[in-house]
Scaffold this motif. Structure first.
Motif, mmCIF file in Angstrom:
data_model
loop_
_atom_site.group_PDB
_atom_site.id
_atom_site.type_symbol
_atom_site.label_atom_id
_atom_site.label_comp_id
_atom_site.label_asym_id
_atom_site.label_seq_id
_atom_site.Cartn_x
_atom_site.Cartn_y
_atom_site.Cartn_z
ATOM 1 N N LYS A 274 29.754 10.480 16.403
ATOM 2 C CA LYS A 274 28.698 10.284 15.403
ATOM 3 C C LYS A 274 27.982 11.574 15.040
ATOM 4 O O LYS A 274 27.439 11.698 13.937
ATOM 5 C CB LYS A 274 27.689 9.261 15.922
ATOM 6 C CG LYS A 274 28.268 7.872 16.154
ATOM 7 C CD LYS A 274 27.209 6.932 16.711
ATOM 8 C CE LYS A 274 27.782 5.546 16.986
ATOM 9 N NZ LYS A 274 26.759 4.639 17.573
ATOM 10 N N GLY A 275 27.936 12.520 15.981
ATOM 11 C CA GLY A 275 27.234 13.770 15.757
ATOM 12 C C GLY A 275 28.179 14.951 15.834
ATOM 13 O O GLY A 275 29.379 14.807 16.075
ATOM 14 N N PRO A 276 27.664 16.170 15.644
ATOM 15 C CA PRO A 276 28.503 17.368 15.674
ATOM 16 C C PRO A 276 29.232 17.548 17.001
ATOM 17 O O PRO A 276 28.694 17.255 18.065
ATOM 18 C CB PRO A 276 27.497 18.497 15.440
ATOM 19 C CG PRO A 276 26.361 17.853 14.718
ATOM 20 C CD PRO A 276 26.273 16.467 15.276
ATOM 21 N N ASP A 277 30.466 18.052 16.916
ATOM 22 C CA ASP A 277 31.235 18.431 18.099
ATOM 23 C C ASP A 277 30.573 19.667 18.714
ATOM 24 O O ASP A 277 30.337 20.665 18.041
ATOM 25 C CB ASP A 277 32.679 18.742 17.688
ATOM 26 C CG ASP A 277 33.591 18.978 18.877
ATOM 27 O OD1 ASP A 277 33.301 19.919 19.652
ATOM 28 O OD2 ASP A 277 34.586 18.258 19.024
ATOM 29 N N LEU A 278 30.271 19.599 20.022
ATOM 30 C CA LEU A 278 29.548 20.681 20.694
ATOM 31 C C LEU A 278 30.434 21.503 21.635
ATOM 32 O O LEU A 278 29.926 22.282 22.430
ATOM 33 C CB LEU A 278 28.366 20.104 21.486
ATOM 34 C CG LEU A 278 27.358 19.267 20.693
ATOM 35 C CD1 LEU A 278 26.231 18.789 21.607
ATOM 36 C CD2 LEU A 278 26.802 20.041 19.516
ATOM 37 N N THR A 279 31.747 21.344 21.531
ATOM 38 C CA THR A 279 32.660 22.009 22.464
ATOM 39 C C THR A 279 32.443 23.513 22.510
ATOM 40 O O THR A 279 32.529 24.129 23.573
ATOM 41 C CB THR A 279 34.119 21.702 22.082
ATOM 42 O OG1 THR A 279 34.303 20.289 22.004
ATOM 43 C CG2 THR A 279 35.075 22.280 23.109
ATOM 44 N N HIS A 280 32.142 24.111 21.372
ATOM 45 C CA HIS A 280 31.931 25.568 21.313
ATOM 46 C C HIS A 280 30.598 25.878 20.624
ATOM 47 O O HIS A 280 30.505 26.793 19.796
ATOM 48 C CB HIS A 280 33.093 26.236 20.587
ATOM 49 C CG HIS A 280 34.413 26.040 21.282
ATOM 50 N ND1 HIS A 280 34.744 26.702 22.435
ATOM 51 C CD2 HIS A 280 35.452 25.216 21.003
ATOM 52 C CE1 HIS A 280 35.951 26.318 22.841
ATOM 53 N NE2 HIS A 280 36.404 25.420 21.989
ATOM 54 N N TYR A 331 23.783 25.123 30.295
ATOM 55 C CA TYR A 331 25.163 24.661 30.129
ATOM 56 C C TYR A 331 25.621 24.795 28.676
ATOM 57 O O TYR A 331 26.708 25.331 28.394
ATOM 58 C CB TYR A 331 25.284 23.204 30.576
ATOM 59 C CG TYR A 331 26.648 22.626 30.276
ATOM 60 C CD1 TYR A 331 27.780 23.121 30.918
ATOM 61 C CD2 TYR A 331 26.795 21.611 29.321
ATOM 62 C CE1 TYR A 331 29.040 22.605 30.629
ATOM 63 C CE2 TYR A 331 28.055 21.093 29.032
ATOM 64 C CZ TYR A 331 29.175 21.598 29.686
ATOM 65 O OH TYR A 331 30.423 21.100 29.398
ATOM 66 N N LEU A 332 24.819 24.312 27.740
ATOM 67 C CA LEU A 332 25.203 24.392 26.329
ATOM 68 C C LEU A 332 25.361 25.841 25.883
ATOM 69 O O LEU A 332 26.194 26.150 25.023
ATOM 70 C CB LEU A 332 24.174 23.673 25.457
ATOM 71 C CG LEU A 332 24.078 22.155 25.658
ATOM 72 C CD1 LEU A 332 22.950 21.573 24.814
ATOM 73 C CD2 LEU A 332 25.399 21.466 25.327
ATOM 74 N N GLY A 333 24.578 26.736 26.487
ATOM 75 C CA GLY A 333 24.685 28.152 26.164
ATOM 76 C C GLY A 333 25.955 28.799 26.698
ATOM 77 O O GLY A 333 26.291 29.927 26.314
#
Length: 336
Positions: A274-280, A331-333
């Motif tokens: 549903k939301g943006p892919d956050l893989t990178h 982690y996201l960073g």
């Protein structure tokens, strides 16, 4: 004293004129300007824009000139008798023929330029562009039409190669517009439209939704990055790979707060669509559809105060404990 007032007024007028000229000239360049083309298609559109601007300026000057003549004649008490036939000819030429000719000329030019801009020859890259409320998703396709990489709010293109963009929407009508590279084209639910572009130089430009689509329409933007083929291939390979970190306390926080129900981090249990892919995510320059620079502070603020940044956004704010938030941001960073 009177001389000082005149001199002061003249100086103020001069400064105002200079400021107007500076602002006018600055509007002809930048990362979101139709008058600063960086692709063949955009150059055609810019040329048409200049012709329209010149024609409009000419009409304005003539109109103001006639108005000034009429005002001066009225003030001077002079009267010029014009026959009905002469008046009719003036109205027919100035009020009917000239506008019709101008409309036809602009219309024909627009159609011819549109045909040239839609050229599909020698396409080297195909990307699906999905418009969502209120963010963009880009899916890179291989020759077989299979998705090889997915990213959000940042479109990369190779310099000197023609790209085919397939425009789709699953909610409302959007319009994808990168003024420096191409004209705008609508994304209509249930319909796939095509757009072609070919950046001539390396650079970064701003894409914008150009069709009102709801409360956050104005902040539905993306970056378009053109780079040499070698750099593009390296970037695409990076985007196609799974997450570089698949075990971390921050990932546990991400999953515990059910962020993975909407967002995907490939290689982990998070597989939301549903939301943006956050893989990178960490490889992107901005957050929230090019609203904020991608920094740890902005990321934390976006997570916890989503609606203060973009009121009406469909992403709900999350309120983890302080240490959990720090772990999540860390982690996201790391997702480069």
């Amino acid at each position: 004293m009177e001389m000082q007032k005149v001199t002061s007024a003249t100086g103020l007028g001069t400064r105002g004129l200079l400021l107007f000229v500076v602002l006018l000239v600055s509007g002809c360049s930048g990362v979101q300007s139709v008058l600063d083309p960086a692709a063949p298609d955009a150059r055609l559109i810019a040329r048409l824009s200049w012709w329209m601007f010149a024609s409009g300026t000419f009409v304005l000057i003539v109109t103001l000139g006639m108005l000034l003549v009429a005002v001066n004649l009225q003030r001077g008490g002079d009267r010029i008798d014009v026959s009905f036939r002469t008046s009719a000819i003036i109205v027919a030429i100035g009020g009917v023929a000239a506008p019709v000719i101008a409309i036809i000329a602009v219309g024909v030019s627009g159609v011819l330029i549109g045909d040239q801009a839609e050229g599909a020859e020698d396409v080297g890259l195909t990307v699906e562009v999905h418009g969502n409320r209120w963010w963009w998703e880009f899916r890179y396709l291989d020759e077989a039409g299979e998705v090889t990489a997915v990213t959000a709010n940042e479109l990369h293109l190779p310099v000197g190669e023609r790209a085919h963009l397939l425009l789709k929407s699953d909610d409302v009508i959007h319009s994808f517009w990168v003024p420096n590279l191409q004209g705008k084209t609508d994304l209509i639910p249930g319909v796939t439209n095509s757009l072609y572009t070919e950046p001539e130089v390396a650079g970064t430009w701003r894409a914008q939704c150009a069709e009102y689509c709801g409360i956050q329409h104005a902040l539905m933007a993306a970056l378009v990055v053109a780079e040499p083929r070698e750099a593009f291939d390296a970037w695409l390979a990076q985007q196609a790979a799974p997450a570089v970190v698949t075990e971390h306390p921050g990932l546990d926080v991400f999953l515990d707060y059910e962020c993975g129900e909407c967002h995907a981090i490939r290689g982990t249990a998070a597989d939301g669509q549903k939301g943006p892919d956050l893989t990178h995510l960490a490889s992107r320059e901005t957050l929230a559809a090019a609203t904020l620079p991608n920094t740890p502070g902005n990321l934390g603020g976006w997570i916890t105060s989503t609606h203060k940044v973009k009121p009406g956004a469909l992403m709900p704010p999350t309120a983890p404990e302080q240490q959990e938030l720090f772990a999540l941001i860390e982690y996201l960073g790391m997702l480069e």
